[in-house]
Design a protein around this motif. Sequence first.
Motif, mmCIF file in Angstrom:
data_model
loop_
_atom_site.group_PDB
_atom_site.id
_atom_site.type_symbol
_atom_site.label_atom_id
_atom_site.label_comp_id
_atom_site.label_asym_id
_atom_site.label_seq_id
_atom_site.Cartn_x
_atom_site.Cartn_y
_atom_site.Cartn_z
ATOM 1 N N ASN A 173 0.855 -1.195 0.000
ATOM 2 C CA ASN A 173 0.000 0.000 0.000
ATOM 3 C C ASN A 173 0.896 1.251 0.000
ATOM 4 O OD1 ASN A 173 0.829 0.588 2.650
ATOM 5 N ND2 ASN A 173 -0.797 -0.697 3.516
ATOM 6 N N ASP A 174 0.255 2.427 -0.047
ATOM 7 C CA ASP A 174 1.025 3.672 -0.196
ATOM 8 C C ASP A 174 1.998 3.895 0.963
ATOM 9 O OD1 ASP A 174 -0.249 4.127 -2.537
ATOM 10 O OD2 ASP A 174 -1.564 5.721 -1.790
ATOM 11 N N GLY A 175 1.531 3.616 2.177
ATOM 12 C CA GLY A 175 2.385 3.831 3.351
ATOM 13 C C GLY A 175 3.601 2.925 3.321
ATOM 14 N N GLU A 176 3.379 1.649 2.986
ATOM 15 C CA GLU A 176 4.480 0.683 2.929
ATOM 16 C C GLU A 176 5.462 1.054 1.814
ATOM 17 O OE1 GLU A 176 2.026 -3.307 4.444
ATOM 18 O OE2 GLU A 176 2.022 -2.757 2.313
ATOM 19 N N THR A 177 4.902 1.543 0.691
ATOM 20 C CA THR A 177 5.747 1.938 -0.442
ATOM 21 C C THR A 177 6.653 3.099 -0.043
ATOM 22 O OG1 THR A 177 4.076 1.222 -2.009
ATOM 23 C CG2 THR A 177 5.699 2.783 -2.842
ATOM 24 N N GLU A 178 6.079 4.060 0.647
ATOM 25 C CA GLU A 178 6.846 5.225 1.094
ATOM 26 C C GLU A 178 7.974 4.798 2.034
ATOM 27 O OE1 GLU A 178 8.091 8.489 0.467
ATOM 28 O OE2 GLU A 178 6.379 7.865 -0.747
ATOM 29 N N GLN A 179 7.636 3.858 2.927
ATOM 30 C CA GLN A 179 8.619 3.360 3.886
ATOM 31 C C GLN A 179 9.782 2.662 3.149
ATOM 32 O OE1 GLN A 179 6.924 0.554 6.675
ATOM 33 N NE2 GLN A 179 7.842 1.680 8.368
ATOM 34 N N MET A 180 9.434 1.853 2.143
ATOM 35 C CA MET A 180 10.468 1.136 1.380
ATOM 36 C C MET A 180 11.329 2.132 0.601
ATOM 37 S SD MET A 180 11.917 -1.722 0.699
ATOM 38 C CE MET A 180 10.877 -3.093 1.193
ATOM 39 N N ALA A 181 10.680 3.182 0.053
ATOM 40 C CA ALA A 181 11.441 4.203 -0.689
ATOM 41 C C ALA A 181 12.473 4.844 0.239
ATOM 42 C CB ALA A 181 10.493 5.262 -1.248
ATOM 43 N N LEU A 183 13.798 3.545 2.876
ATOM 44 C CA LEU A 183 14.825 2.559 3.200
ATOM 45 C C LEU A 183 15.859 2.439 2.073
ATOM 46 C CD1 LEU A 183 16.030 0.311 4.896
ATOM 47 C CD2 LEU A 183 14.243 -1.231 4.075
ATOM 48 N N VAL A 184 15.366 2.382 0.840
ATOM 49 C CA VAL A 184 16.298 2.232 -0.295
ATOM 50 C C VAL A 184 17.218 3.452 -0.383
ATOM 51 C CG1 VAL A 184 16.486 2.039 -2.811
ATOM 52 C CG2 VAL A 184 14.741 0.726 -1.593
ATOM 53 N N SER A 185 16.676 4.650 -0.172
ATOM 54 C CA SER A 185 17.584 5.802 -0.264
ATOM 55 C C SER A 185 18.560 5.826 0.904
ATOM 56 C CB SER A 185 16.845 7.135 -0.435
ATOM 57 O OG SER A 185 15.829 7.247 0.488
ATOM 58 N N ARG A 186 18.162 5.333 2.065
ATOM 59 C CA ARG A 186 19.107 5.271 3.193
ATOM 60 C C ARG A 186 20.202 4.227 2.940
ATOM 61 N NH1 ARG A 186 16.477 3.473 7.777
ATOM 62 N NH2 ARG A 186 18.376 3.900 8.934
ATOM 63 N N VAL A 187 19.834 3.135 2.275
ATOM 64 C CA VAL A 187 20.838 2.112 1.940
ATOM 65 C C VAL A 187 21.929 2.734 1.054
ATOM 66 C CG1 VAL A 187 21.209 0.033 0.535
ATOM 67 C CG2 VAL A 187 19.375 0.083 2.222
ATOM 68 N N ARG A 188 21.499 3.575 0.141
ATOM 69 C CA ARG A 188 22.473 4.257 -0.720
ATOM 70 C C ARG A 188 23.223 5.349 0.060
ATOM 71 N NH1 ARG A 188 19.639 7.780 -5.048
ATOM 72 N NH2 ARG A 188 18.824 8.581 -3.088
ATOM 73 N N ASP A 189 22.468 6.229 0.715
ATOM 74 C CA ASP A 189 23.074 7.435 1.282
ATOM 75 C C ASP A 189 23.863 7.154 2.564
ATOM 76 O OD1 ASP A 189 21.847 8.674 -0.810
ATOM 77 O OD2 ASP A 189 20.134 9.361 0.360
ATOM 78 N N GLU A 190 23.345 6.269 3.404
ATOM 79 C CA GLU A 190 24.004 6.055 4.704
ATOM 80 C C GLU A 190 24.968 4.870 4.678
ATOM 81 O OE1 GLU A 190 21.117 6.045 7.927
ATOM 82 O OE2 GLU A 190 19.966 7.604 6.891
ATOM 83 N N LEU A 208 13.624 7.671 -6.888
ATOM 84 C CA LEU A 208 14.842 7.117 -6.304
ATOM 85 C C LEU A 208 16.041 7.015 -7.238
ATOM 86 C CD1 LEU A 208 13.558 4.038 -4.250
ATOM 87 C CD2 LEU A 208 14.438 6.198 -3.363
ATOM 88 N N ALA A 209 15.763 6.792 -8.529
ATOM 89 C CA ALA A 209 16.863 6.365 -9.409
ATOM 90 C C ALA A 209 17.825 7.498 -9.746
ATOM 91 C CB ALA A 209 16.292 5.775 -10.686
ATOM 92 N N ASP A 210 19.115 7.196 -9.671
ATOM 93 C CA ASP A 210 20.132 8.123 -10.171
ATOM 94 C C ASP A 210 20.280 7.933 -11.679
ATOM 95 O OD1 ASP A 210 21.156 9.215 -7.602
ATOM 96 O OD2 ASP A 210 21.565 7.101 -7.227
ATOM 97 N N ARG A 211 20.057 6.705 -12.091
ATOM 98 C CA ARG A 211 20.178 6.382 -13.510
ATOM 99 C C ARG A 211 19.202 5.260 -13.841
ATOM 100 N NH1 ARG A 211 23.937 8.329 -16.885
ATOM 101 N NH2 ARG A 211 24.058 7.200 -18.853
ATOM 102 N N ILE A 212 18.746 5.247 -15.090
ATOM 103 C CA ILE A 212 17.742 4.256 -15.489
ATOM 104 C C ILE A 212 18.167 3.598 -16.798
ATOM 105 C CG2 ILE A 212 15.306 3.904 -16.127
ATOM 106 C CD1 ILE A 212 14.614 6.440 -14.608
#
Length: 264
Positions: A173-181, A183-190, A208-212
């Motif tokens: 759902n939207d809330g879970e999607t936002e949470q995953m988004a 998380l993915v950016s923290r995996v990259r940034d942190e 999210l994508a830097d490149r596609i």
Amino acid sequence: MTFGGVHALDNVSFSITPGSVHALIGPNGAGKSTCFNVITGVYTAAAGQVLLDGMDITRDRPHRRCRHGMARTFQNIVLARDMTVRDNLLVARHHLGRAGIPATALGLPAARRERRRDLARVTEVADFIGITGALDDLVRTLPYGTQKQVEVARALCTDPRILLLDEPVAGMNDGETEQMAGLVSRVRDELGLSVLLVEHHMGLVMQLADRITVLSFGRRIADGTVTEVQADPAVIEAYLGTPVADTTAPQPNQTREKHDASTN
Ligand SMILES: Nc1ncnc2c1ncn2[C@@H]1O[C@H](COP(=O)(O)OP(=O)(O)OP(=O)(O)O)[C@@H](O)[C@H]1O
């Protein structure tokens, strides 16, 4: 990569910049899952190479790629449902173990030290993801969104350099999607990891994508930044004239008469 007479991937090539989120997109049947499976070693392509930090891993089996720093999640959750989250995460640490089965079975000091280190790492990863409170819960008792987070946690417990996510927000759902988004950016940034994201949710990809890299009928039709890809006529055509930024809905099926095999 061919299946029978079908070229599921034809001359596809792209590079993932370390520390970036790289998305692989394309309409249904474009070859995304096949590409993901070639990269992770589930399939061996008839030609071409998979390189990890310049090392040729084309012939390596999936578990060896994992040892080299490649971790993945699955489209459908693949966890031991009757085990606790902690045990699921500990299993992911096993391939890193050096103590060996006899030392572990006999509870020798080296094995005990390793176990303590693994437990500490599991707690650290769970903290990072935000699932510490669920560590002693059985996986099957957890909500869908949390189970998906556990999958990411398990992948991170292998101490990867690159994380491959196969449709991480499918069915969320939207809330879970936002949470995953987040998380993915923290995996990259942190954590500074590279992420390869195969995803149909264009909103998420564009966020999210830097490149596609865009596939269509097994070929690479575009590769660039979000802005470049959104403006690419070949991409717009592949998505049947729908501006890519607006395609948050499920994608239209690309059909080819010769393609009658089922996908994963
Ligand atoms: N195991 C298989 N056997 C035969 N053909 C296959 C197999 N896997 C994929 N294909 C074919 O290869 C092509 C690419 O399929 P693939 O699943 O990689 O596309 P996809 O972009 O991941 O699609 P989707 O978005 O629907 O998951 C399709 O034409 C598909 O029918």
